[in-house]
Scaffold this motif. Sequence first.
Motif, short mmCIF file in Angstrom:
data_model
loop_
_atom_site.label_atom_id
_atom_site.label_comp_id
_atom_site.label_asym_id
_atom_site.label_seq_id
_atom_site.Cartn_x
_atom_site.Cartn_y
_atom_site.Cartn_z
N SER A 212 -16.54 67.26 70.71
CA SER A 212 -15.57 68.02 69.56
C SER A 212 -16.49 68.59 68.45
N ALA A 213 -16.65 69.52 68.06
CA ALA A 213 -17.24 69.84 66.67
C ALA A 213 -16.42 70.77 66.18
N PRO A 214 -16.19 70.56 64.77
CA PRO A 214 -15.14 71.17 63.76
C PRO A 214 -15.69 72.63 63.53
N THR B 262 -23.68 66.23 58.70
CA THR B 262 -23.05 65.89 57.35
C THR B 262 -21.53 65.92 57.29
N LEU B 263 -21.12 67.12 57.90
CA LEU B 263 -19.71 67.35 57.91
C LEU B 263 -18.87 66.49 58.80
N THR B 264 -19.64 65.97 60.16
CA THR B 264 -18.90 65.14 60.98
C THR B 264 -19.48 63.68 60.98
N HIS B 265 -20.39 63.41 60.23
CA HIS B 265 -20.73 61.89 60.37
C HIS B 265 -19.83 60.83 59.70
N HIS C 219 -10.76 76.10 63.90
CA HIS C 219 -10.52 74.58 64.14
C HIS C 219 -11.82 73.95 65.05
N PRO D 219 -16.63 74.82 57.37
CA PRO D 219 -15.55 75.36 56.14
C PRO D 219 -16.13 76.27 55.44
N PRO E 258 -12.13 65.71 64.76
CA PRO E 258 -11.33 66.41 65.50
C PRO E 258 -9.95 65.39 65.98
N ILE F 269 -17.04 67.43 52.13
CA ILE F 269 -16.20 67.84 53.28
C ILE F 269 -16.41 66.98 54.47
N PHE F 270 -15.49 66.40 55.02
CA PHE F 270 -15.42 65.69 56.38
C PHE F 270 -14.52 66.25 57.19
N SER F 271 -15.03 66.64 58.47
CA SER F 271 -13.83 66.85 59.56
C SER F 271 -13.93 66.09 60.81
#
Lengths: 301, 301
Positions: free
Chosen positions: B217-219, B295-298, B205, B222, A219, A215-217
């Motif tokens: 911003s950080a998501p 990992t989620l945001t990179h 969010h 999930p 903003p 999963i990638f998020s």
Amino acid sequence: MSLLVVGSVAFDSVRTPHGHADSILGGAATYFAVAASWLTPVRVVAVVGEDFSEQHLSVFASRGIDTTGLERAAGKTFRWQGQYVGDMNEARTLDTQLNVFERFAPKIPASYLASEYVFLGNIDPVLQLHVREQLPSTRLVGLDTMNYWIRGKLEALKKTLAAVDVLLVNEGEARMLSGEWNLTKAAAAIQKMGPRSVVVKRGEHGVSLFTAGSIFSAPGYPLDQVQDPTGAGDTFAGGFMGHLARTGDLSEPNLRRAVVYGSVLASFAVEEFGLSRLLRLTPQEIEARFREFKTLTHFDV
Amino acid sequence: MSLLVVGSVAFDSVRTPHGHADSILGGAATYFAVAASWLTPVRVVAVVGEDFSEQHLSVFASRGIDTTGLERAAGKTFRWQGQYVGDMNEARTLDTQLNVFERFAPKIPASYLASEYVFLGNIDPVLQLHVREQLPSTRLVGLDTMNYWIRGKLEALKKTLAAVDVLLVNEGEARMLSGEWNLTKAAAAIQKMGPRSVVVKRGEHGVSLFTAGSIFSAPGYPLDQVQDPTGAGDTFAGGFMGHLARTGDLSEPNLRRAVVYGSVLASFAVEEFGLSRLLRLTPQEIEARFREFKTLTHFDV
């Protein structure tokens, strides 16, 4: 590589807390094509009416968009009238006149048949599947849909979903399609219907990309002022698909970059009414904002 | 370094689509303290009633939380009853019994007076300022507030805002406090009221951190299942302040990491009802999820 989009061309009348615009060029295929044109050559399949002028056509030409597949039909072009209030996260539709779009039967010109990257904009899923079946050489097919089809043509939509690679939807649509409130579960359920990847758009809150096992998020880009959110989702799709088509790289790390390019294009689109901001972009501005997304999200481990 | 929190201890009765819990230990100061206790020593100033048992106290003791400032008053402990439906982004309050919390007048024990890191939980801004003024050695003061005080005690709240370093609020509160719909403008307006940094919480969010000249911003993390969102915002604050107190590093890059630690703790909190998940965490789990946020945001530039 060339990117084919099938969808609507429309005249929009939009009112937001920051002003209004009347009968300006819009529609999903238009926003998609103009956004993607900054990254890769684009081909359009759409229908317009007799009120679609040379001046309107010149907008596509100015971005080098191939309009061989832009059909001119007897009658008027699709017209949409809407309003945004408050946080502007949702449009209130005041009037819809489908006009020539009501009987839109997409015709794929011979010169488009070898398209490898295809975006099926939000039209009847039966038509989407019909288009998809005429294109034997695709490397990646993206799909948009909406509540109207999920509610009214779910069986047809499921057949179409089974034949595409990426679904791009907003949160509410992901929930409705899957029957799951939780978005992680919703995405997993949709992946079982066919698309390897699911992109969930959250408006100003950003975008999540669900791929196999990852999963990638990203903003939303923090803007001082959002003038007009119309077309943001289609612009996102144009940036997303445009980056994939130009690189030909369908790896997961490149899908992430595509999400960011989609977010970059969408962030520009909403800065002004209609297509204005998208039409006077520069590649330098796009790259600078791509790097700003890195600054926005980076933290040291 | 030691971290002081002033706020509520409560008994919550909560109903969500995934179950219910009755009269369980909760309250802003409790969630904050338990979360922060994984990162740094914590001291609590709060009030409880005669129904607060040794067993309840042992929850604080089990996490090494200093309860010298936990006052026991005649009467019952604060009770809250709420329900979450649908996407569970907002609680519907079914019943509030302030009980001893109604006349809460925070008393700072002598052993707390040198506290450098302080979190003023959501209480009357007059009391928040009174506490703040008793603490001469602070390096960082964080503040929470809510619509009730913004509407009813705006002038007092503005005085308190002028005396703190970081405000942590949700989107609606940021908008109401600033009178700006746009969150970037809202944060800028709030920064002019005093706090150098503004943290805007967006529930599932994620979170945005506004500092001088920079936005992060950080998501949201999930999760497959959110059992109970109660206390998520206070848990976030505990992780955020806890990381700053343990590192003593108030640089912007470390504020970003603090936002991620806050998000990590909050993501655990909502996995189960009440404090259950927070109480049986391990430092390894916290570090592992911190890396998962990376990992989620990179994405590669």
